[in-house]
Write an enzyme that holds these catalytic residues in place. Sequence first.
Site, short mmCIF file in Angstrom:
data_model
loop_
_atom_site.label_atom_id
_atom_site.label_comp_id
_atom_site.label_asym_id
_atom_site.label_seq_id
_atom_site.Cartn_x
_atom_site.Cartn_y
_atom_site.Cartn_z
CE LYS A 141 -3.93 2.23 0.58
NZ LYS A 141 -3.60 2.81 -0.75
CD GLN A 160 3.44 4.68 2.05
OE1 GLN A 160 3.95 5.55 1.37
NE2 GLN A 160 2.36 4.90 2.79
CE LYS A 208 4.81 7.14 -2.24
NZ LYS A 208 4.23 7.65 -0.99
N GLY A 254 -2.76 8.23 -4.17
CA GLY A 254 -2.08 9.40 -4.68
C GLY A 254 -0.83 9.75 -3.89
CG ASP A 255 3.46 10.80 -2.93
OD1 ASP A 255 3.48 10.38 -1.78
OD2 ASP A 255 4.32 11.58 -3.37
CG ASN A 284 -3.95 16.83 -0.32
OD1 ASN A 284 -3.42 16.00 0.41
ND2 ASN A 284 -5.24 17.04 -0.31
CB SER A 303 -5.36 5.01 1.92
OG SER A 303 -5.20 6.09 1.04
O1 2IT Z 1 3.16 8.96 1.43
C1 2IT Z 1 2.04 8.48 1.65
O2 2IT Z 1 1.77 7.91 2.71
C2 2IT Z 1 1.03 8.56 0.60
N1 2IT Z 1 1.32 9.08 -0.46
C3 2IT Z 1 -0.35 8.02 0.81
C4 2IT Z 1 -0.40 6.57 0.49
C5 2IT Z 1 -1.78 5.97 0.51
O3 2IT Z 1 -1.86 4.76 0.20
O4 2IT Z 1 -2.76 6.66 0.81
#
Ligand code: 2IT
Length: 449
Positions: A89, A110, A125, A164-165, A240, A381
């Site tokens: 994830k 992550q 990622k 997203g990122d 954001n 998420s």
């Molecule tokens: O850096 C992060 O934690 C994110 N871009 C969100 C990752 C997610 O799966 O919502």
Amino acid sequence: MSYVDRVLEATKAKNANEPEFLQTVEEVLNSLRPIVDNDPKYEEHAILERMVEPERVHEFRVPWVDDNGKVHINRGYRVHFNSAIGPYKGGLRFAPNVNLSIVKFLGFEQTFKNSLTGLPIGGGKGGSDFDPNGKSDAEVMRFCQSFMTELYRYIGIDVDCPAGDIGVGGREIGYLYGQYKRITGKYEAGALSGKGLSYGGSVGRPEATGYGAVYYADEYFKSIGQTLEGKTVGVSGFGNVAWGVCKKLAAFGAKAVTLSGPDGYIYDKDGIITDEKINYLLEMRASGRNLVKDYADKFGCEFVAGEKPWGRVKADIYMPCAMQNDIRIEDAKRIVEEGTAKDLIEVANMPTTNEAMEYLQKQGIVMQASKAVNAGGVACSSLEMSQNAEHLSWTLEEVDDKIQHIMRGIFHNCKDAAEKYGCPGNYVAGANLAGFQKVADAMLAQGIV
Ligand code: 2IT
């Protein structure tokens, strides 16, 4: 040589051309010494060697056609870093500087972040060196469709769930999800998060990263007998995450006074506290101009071209919300010299270089680690996946309560781990230690895989 040193040396030799990845590995492994150097089982089971090696890496061609009929080729990535505690994830980043080193650093971070949330999600990622700024909607759609036409093979609700990122927001997730649904012929909502509310998204997801960071900060200040109220905050970025941070800081009676972009920074000493100012960030981002100067032009405040706010304004706290390596040693020295700031609360992923972090900590600035502070986004998420799995939508109150609970809990886990392993007050080490423990336990239980 200790176990950590041997793994660090081997990792550097093997990944010499991946500086961002090596940066996070060095930072994390160094702080794990109190656990792994005192118990031979970690070395016997090669836990660190396995943790620094992604389970697999996908790298692919993304061809697309612009509005003038010209063909472009970008490079796409999806790194499956660690699935010990759940399906991979993590977000997708679309930005010109995306490369394998950056995707691997983000995937490694992550893994620990997702562990800290307490939710069943592994680390992954991805992204592309595609720049959505200045592209038309139709171009972004064609790019996303092409990207997903390859990515769909590697994702799924029990496999890998992207989100997203930077450069990937609601619009991009919509196009990606549409193509995923079309190719697979299934309404597999949980395979992507950050979706729109009309098709399986969770309320509160756009706000979750920024709000979560402020909940974490609030819990930290409470623990040292202070509050956020009345504090001045230097923020970087204007996307954001910065938006959510400014908004929730204002709700707690604190005020963000700076924002930054590729063109420089703005200083609004009255504070970015009104709805009009805060919501203007969304307009600036949607315009695709990628210029923070627009804020100064609109609200008549100071704009400083080509610089960052670090140590150039009066702020009690700094909260970097832009990109990796935003705060370097020269910035750290300026912050210390300016003398007002006592706290650096990282929000963007790895915003501080290792050299700057070490210097700031030595000078008595209290640091909070991004992998703990920004975990509200991925936590939301994961809550979106839960809602999708039960075919229900929760209310904003339910989601926000859960995020608050998770973020306040993460702060205490970091604090407690730092105390347990002999580095009280080092919340950065605490985040690594606490995040590591759960993943390592799961890996030990699952054998050599
Ligand atoms: O850096 C992060 O934690 C994110 N871009 C969100 C990752 C997610 O799966 O919502």
